[in-house]
Design a protein around this motif. Sequence first.
Motif, short mmCIF file in Angstrom:
data_model
loop_
_atom_site.label_atom_id
_atom_site.label_comp_id
_atom_site.label_asym_id
_atom_site.label_seq_id
_atom_site.Cartn_x
_atom_site.Cartn_y
_atom_site.Cartn_z
N ALA A 160 -40.57 14.71 22.90
CA ALA A 160 -39.62 15.96 22.92
C ALA A 160 -40.18 16.65 24.63
CB ALA A 160 -39.70 17.28 21.61
N ASN A 161 -40.94 16.82 25.28
CA ASN A 161 -40.97 17.19 26.28
C ASN A 161 -41.17 16.84 27.56
OD1 ASN A 161 -40.63 19.97 25.03
ND2 ASN A 161 -43.32 19.68 24.73
N HIS A 162 -41.47 15.26 27.09
CA HIS A 162 -41.31 14.75 28.26
C HIS A 162 -40.31 13.64 27.95
CE1 HIS A 162 -45.43 16.99 28.55
NE2 HIS A 162 -44.83 17.12 29.52
N ILE A 163 -39.11 13.49 28.56
CA ILE A 163 -38.16 12.71 28.44
C ILE A 163 -37.97 11.78 27.22
CG2 ILE A 163 -37.13 10.90 30.15
CD1 ILE A 163 -38.65 12.21 32.08
N PRO A 164 -37.23 12.49 26.45
CA PRO A 164 -37.13 12.06 25.46
C PRO A 164 -36.61 10.60 24.67
CG PRO A 164 -36.21 14.25 24.56
CD PRO A 164 -36.99 13.52 26.36
N PHE A 165 -36.47 9.76 24.76
CA PHE A 165 -34.92 9.35 25.09
C PHE A 165 -35.21 7.92 23.19
CE2 PHE A 165 -39.49 6.75 25.93
CZ PHE A 165 -39.37 5.79 25.42
N ASP A 166 -33.43 7.37 23.23
CA ASP A 166 -33.54 5.99 21.97
C ASP A 166 -33.44 5.10 22.48
OD1 ASP A 166 -32.38 6.18 19.20
OD2 ASP A 166 -30.74 5.09 20.54
N LYS A 167 -34.77 4.28 21.91
CA LYS A 167 -35.34 3.19 21.91
C LYS A 167 -34.02 1.92 21.54
CE LYS A 167 -37.78 0.36 19.46
NZ LYS A 167 -39.47 -0.53 18.71
N GLY A 168 -32.98 2.34 21.02
CA GLY A 168 -31.90 1.33 20.97
C GLY A 168 -30.95 1.42 22.15
N ALA A 169 -31.00 2.70 22.41
CA ALA A 169 -29.79 2.71 23.50
C ALA A 169 -30.91 2.40 25.07
CB ALA A 169 -29.49 4.66 23.96
N MET A 170 -31.84 2.41 24.97
CA MET A 170 -32.40 1.74 26.34
C MET A 170 -32.75 0.25 27.04
SD MET A 170 -33.96 4.03 27.53
CE MET A 170 -35.49 3.75 28.73
N SER A 171 -32.82 -0.23 25.52
CA SER A 171 -32.39 -1.70 25.11
C SER A 171 -30.88 -2.62 25.39
CB SER A 171 -32.63 -2.16 23.58
OG SER A 171 -31.73 -1.70 22.52
N SER A 172 -29.76 -1.48 25.34
CA SER A 172 -28.80 -1.96 25.98
C SER A 172 -28.70 -1.78 27.27
CB SER A 172 -27.19 -1.40 25.62
OG SER A 172 -27.53 -0.29 25.42
N LEU A 173 -29.72 -1.15 28.53
CA LEU A 173 -29.30 -0.60 29.36
C LEU A 173 -29.72 -2.26 30.17
CD1 LEU A 173 -31.45 1.95 30.08
CD2 LEU A 173 -28.94 2.30 29.59
N ASP A 174 -28.93 -2.66 31.33
CA ASP A 174 -29.65 -3.46 32.45
C ASP A 174 -30.54 -3.39 33.52
OD1 ASP A 174 -28.17 -5.98 33.90
OD2 ASP A 174 -26.95 -5.07 34.68
N PHE A 175 -31.40 -3.67 32.69
CA PHE A 175 -33.49 -3.81 33.38
C PHE A 175 -33.89 -4.92 32.07
CE2 PHE A 175 -32.27 0.79 34.12
CZ PHE A 175 -32.21 1.18 34.99
N SER A 176 -34.72 -5.52 33.46
CA SER A 176 -35.25 -6.92 32.68
C SER A 176 -36.28 -6.80 32.01
CB SER A 176 -35.56 -7.62 33.93
OG SER A 176 -34.30 -8.40 35.04
N TYR A 177 -36.79 -5.51 32.57
CA TYR A 177 -37.97 -5.05 32.07
C TYR A 177 -37.97 -3.45 32.29
CZ TYR A 177 -43.22 -3.99 30.99
OH TYR A 177 -43.68 -3.70 30.57
N ILE A 178 -38.44 -2.77 31.95
CA ILE A 178 -38.78 -0.84 31.48
C ILE A 178 -40.32 -1.24 31.25
CG2 ILE A 178 -37.82 0.84 30.91
CD1 ILE A 178 -35.75 0.14 29.42
N ALA A 179 -40.86 -0.38 32.10
CA ALA A 179 -42.48 0.11 32.31
C ALA A 179 -42.39 0.89 31.83
CB ALA A 179 -42.89 -0.77 33.89
N MET A 180 -43.14 1.12 30.79
CA MET A 180 -42.73 2.99 30.71
C MET A 180 -44.47 3.64 30.42
SD MET A 180 -40.23 4.39 29.86
CE MET A 180 -41.08 5.85 29.01
N GLY A 181 -45.05 4.82 31.07
CA GLY A 181 -46.09 5.31 31.31
C GLY A 181 -46.63 6.75 30.28
N HIS A 182 -46.96 7.63 29.64
CA HIS A 182 -46.71 8.46 29.24
C HIS A 182 -47.99 8.94 28.26
CE1 HIS A 182 -46.10 12.76 28.44
NE2 HIS A 182 -45.60 12.36 27.41
N ILE A 183 -47.20 8.04 27.49
CA ILE A 183 -47.87 7.80 26.05
C ILE A 183 -49.07 6.91 26.16
CG2 ILE A 183 -47.37 6.69 23.45
CD1 ILE A 183 -45.43 8.99 24.24
N HIS A 184 -50.18 6.95 25.84
CA HIS A 184 -51.61 6.46 26.54
C HIS A 184 -51.91 5.57 25.44
CE1 HIS A 184 -53.88 9.97 29.03
NE2 HIS A 184 -52.02 9.08 28.94
N ARG A 185 -51.25 5.01 24.33
CA ARG A 185 -51.40 3.68 23.11
C ARG A 185 -51.13 2.47 23.63
NH1 ARG A 185 -53.79 2.52 17.96
NH2 ARG A 185 -54.02 5.03 18.47
#
Length: 241
Positions: A160-185
């Motif tokens: 909630a305090n670090h760029i919350p995002f909607d996974k479904g919306a992310m999947s329609s972006l024009d990126f071949s790959y989205i490399a995320m950090g922050h969640i340690h698992r």
Amino acid sequence: MKFIHIADVHWGMSPDSDKPWSRERSQDIKDSFAKAVNQAKTLEADCLFISGDLFHRQPLARDLKEVNYLFSTIPGVRVVIIAGNHDRIRNNSALLSFTWAPNVSYIMGAELESVYFKEINTEVYGFSYHSVEIPENRLDHLKVPNNGRIHVLLGHGGDANHIPFDKGAMSSLDFSYIAMGHIHRPEILIENRMAFAGSLEPLDKTESGPHGMMVGEINEVTRMVTSLKFIPLAKLQYISL
Ligand SMILES: [Mn+2]
């Protein structure tokens, strides 16, 4: 185009700081980071993506030199880094005046910017933290030009305090790959599309299970990820009893 994606290295941290093995764990973080860098060479990766919190706190010149030395041993690998909430860019940061090896791109701006590598037709996007928190959703509506390039996004957040995002919306972006950090698992959020690399070493006993890096490949013609795998690399694992 072959890549390695890591995040949340937290270089400079001493896990289990009240325990006798803390110093050793601090060294494990550095050793595993060196191992990941070395893997980029062994696996002949084109790129190494580091999605924030490379450093546990504001890096000193000494930290930057040590890390940069490791990058200088893989001159053929393009290293792209963003800052996370832990190593956010500050006005007096040693980062601001540091000269990286030629193969390193540190995306320091607070707004989306990109670096383009012509030889591999790849454009890597991202922005860095300049504050402790970014409570706005700043990722899942990003627009990038449809220019026939492979697009990769580096992001850091997911609560909630670090760029919350909607996974479904992310999947329609024009990126071949989205490399995320922050969640340690470590977790592949969208198959062949988006993942949290997780912390490279587990940083406390709540971070049980394997830790390591994501290794993937993007087809130059379709610009789709054709394989994405989590490869364990950490020196040890916490086991929940
Ligand atoms: Mn982190």
